[in-house]
Design a protein around this motif. Structure first.
Motif, mmCIF file in Angstrom:
data_model
loop_
_atom_site.group_PDB
_atom_site.id
_atom_site.type_symbol
_atom_site.label_atom_id
_atom_site.label_comp_id
_atom_site.label_asym_id
_atom_site.label_seq_id
_atom_site.Cartn_x
_atom_site.Cartn_y
_atom_site.Cartn_z
ATOM 1 N N SER A 185 0.746 -1.184 0.158
ATOM 2 C CA SER A 185 0.039 0.199 0.018
ATOM 3 C C SER A 185 0.710 1.337 0.088
ATOM 4 C CB SER A 185 -1.021 0.085 1.377
ATOM 5 O OG SER A 185 -0.208 -0.032 2.363
ATOM 6 N N VAL A 195 9.840 2.158 5.859
ATOM 7 C CA VAL A 195 8.855 1.180 6.333
ATOM 8 C C VAL A 195 8.072 0.743 4.998
ATOM 9 C CG1 VAL A 195 6.991 0.484 7.930
ATOM 10 C CG2 VAL A 195 8.897 2.035 8.777
ATOM 11 N N CYS A 197 4.486 -1.064 4.056
ATOM 12 C CA CYS A 197 3.208 -1.718 4.649
ATOM 13 C C CYS A 197 2.266 -2.261 3.581
ATOM 14 C CB CYS A 197 2.674 -0.643 5.702
ATOM 15 S SG CYS A 197 2.117 1.125 4.686
ATOM 16 N N ASN A 198 1.509 -3.054 3.933
ATOM 17 C CA ASN A 198 0.542 -3.842 2.927
ATOM 18 C C ASN A 198 -1.012 -3.678 3.292
ATOM 19 O OD1 ASN A 198 -0.056 -5.494 5.048
ATOM 20 N ND2 ASN A 198 1.126 -7.324 4.319
ATOM 21 N N GLY A 201 -2.196 -4.148 7.181
ATOM 22 C CA GLY A 201 -1.650 -3.533 8.387
ATOM 23 C C GLY A 201 -0.241 -4.157 8.762
ATOM 24 N N GLU A 202 0.067 -4.996 8.024
ATOM 25 C CA GLU A 202 1.665 -5.349 8.313
ATOM 26 C C GLU A 202 2.669 -4.450 7.763
ATOM 27 O OE1 GLU A 202 1.196 -9.120 6.363
ATOM 28 O OE2 GLU A 202 0.823 -10.432 8.085
ATOM 29 N N LYS A 203 3.813 -4.540 8.549
ATOM 30 C CA LYS A 203 4.717 -3.388 8.494
ATOM 31 C C LYS A 203 6.175 -4.313 8.482
ATOM 32 C CE LYS A 203 3.951 -0.426 11.695
ATOM 33 N NZ LYS A 203 3.823 0.787 12.491
ATOM 34 N N TYR A 204 6.934 -3.831 7.494
ATOM 35 C CA TYR A 204 8.381 -4.434 7.462
ATOM 36 C C TYR A 204 9.398 -3.301 7.146
ATOM 37 C CZ TYR A 204 5.366 -8.307 5.989
ATOM 38 O OH TYR A 204 4.417 -9.284 5.827
ATOM 39 N N SER A 254 -6.548 2.986 6.271
ATOM 40 C CA SER A 254 -5.344 2.366 6.195
ATOM 41 C C SER A 254 -4.896 2.356 7.832
ATOM 42 C CB SER A 254 -4.190 2.467 5.263
ATOM 43 O OG SER A 254 -3.253 1.869 5.676
ATOM 44 N N THR A 256 -2.004 1.755 8.786
ATOM 45 C CA THR A 256 -0.616 2.086 8.797
ATOM 46 C C THR A 256 -0.233 3.475 8.136
ATOM 47 O OG1 THR A 256 -0.216 0.871 6.745
ATOM 48 C CG2 THR A 256 0.259 -0.152 8.763
#
Length: 278
Positions: A185, A195, A197-198, A201-204, A254, A256
């Motif tokens: 996203s 960062v 994010c998808n 709501g996951e973040k990497y 969203s 994130t």
């Protein structure tokens, strides 16, 4: 046209600058005002009070300049703007400092301040005001020069990702995962990290700068809105116009990402062109 303002500056913080500069200016005023200066409670207290009065006068100057930045930008009528600014700030400086000086003297129960004191001191007030104005005018034209340099700078050619590149490799714990472009996203900067994010709501965290990440993304799907955000086209629901030719890019809800991200005057036309291709 976007008119840069002194309080937009990132390279110079005017508040921190004048917190240091005003005591220095007051020291010079002390030297020019008093024939003899000794280290006593009277001179220390007077110096501290005069410094606080200087901060008050600077606050009035800053408010007038901020008002004129909206009402009469430098670029519309530079000579008129500078003249009005100098007159308005000079008057405010004299009024604020005179009022506070008389107030402090009255509270201290001192004798009436002689006119001769103001004859010399008012001149110093006006010179002090001109110095402050010169700094802020310099801020503006330096910003204007920076914007002109940015516009003249060649736009780097960003190559499309290779045909077989469908996403980015991200690290999650001990795992290396392929995050497909359509799952992403957006990207944003958080301190020293980038960062990604998808939609769930996951973040990497990525060990690459946002500039490096941008080079790997398909231009038709992602847009670098400002220095902090790259957003996927699927997350954008539109934009609204803001002051000074900027725009607020409106995003879908969203967990994130924010509700909107601001694009500068320089970025706004490119974004509109890119968004119109959808």
């Amino acid at each position: 046209m976007d008119h840069p303002r002194f309080y937009y500056r990132k390279s110079v913080n005017d508040v921190k600058l004048f917190l240091v500069l005003i005591p220095l200016i007051n020291s010079l005023n002390f030297y020019l005002t008093y024939d003899t200066i000794s280290l006593s409670w009277f001179y220390v207290a007077t110096f501290c009070i005069d410094t606080l009065e200087g901060y008050a006068a600077w606050g009035a100057i800053r408010s007038i300049i901020r008002y004129l930045d909206d009402a009469l930008p430098y670029t519309e009528a530079p000579l008129k703007r500078i003249l009005l600014q100098l007159i308005g700030t000079s008057l405010s400086t004299v009024v604020v400092l005179s009022f506070l000086t008389e107030l402090v003297n009255w509270l201290a129960g001192g004798d009436p301040i002689p006119l001769g004191f103001y004859t010399k001191t008012m001149f110093l007030f006006v010179i002090w005001n001109f110095v402050v104005n010169g700094i802020y005018i310099g801020f503006f034209f330096y910003d204007l020069w920076q914007q002109a340099e940015e516009q003249r700078a060649p736009v780097p050619v960003v190559e499309e990702p290779k045909p077989d590149q469908t996403g980015l490799m991200v690290r999650f714990g001990k795992k290396d995962l392929l995050l497909h472009f359509e799952e992403i996203s957006g990207f944003y900067v958080d301190g020293e990290y980038t960062v990604v994010c998808n939609g769930t709501g996951e973040k990497y965290l990525l060990d690459q700068s946002l500039d490096k990440v941008e080079e790997q993304l398909p231009r038709h799907s992602f847009f670098r809105i400002n220095r902090q955000y790259i957003i996927h086209r699927g997350m954008i629901r539109g934009f609204e116009r803001a002051d000074h030719s900027k725009i607020h890019v409106l995003l879908l809800p969203s967990p994130t990402l924010p509700d909107s991200v601001t694009a500068s005057r320089l970025k706004a036309p490119a974004f509109k062109e890119w968004f119109a291709l959808s």
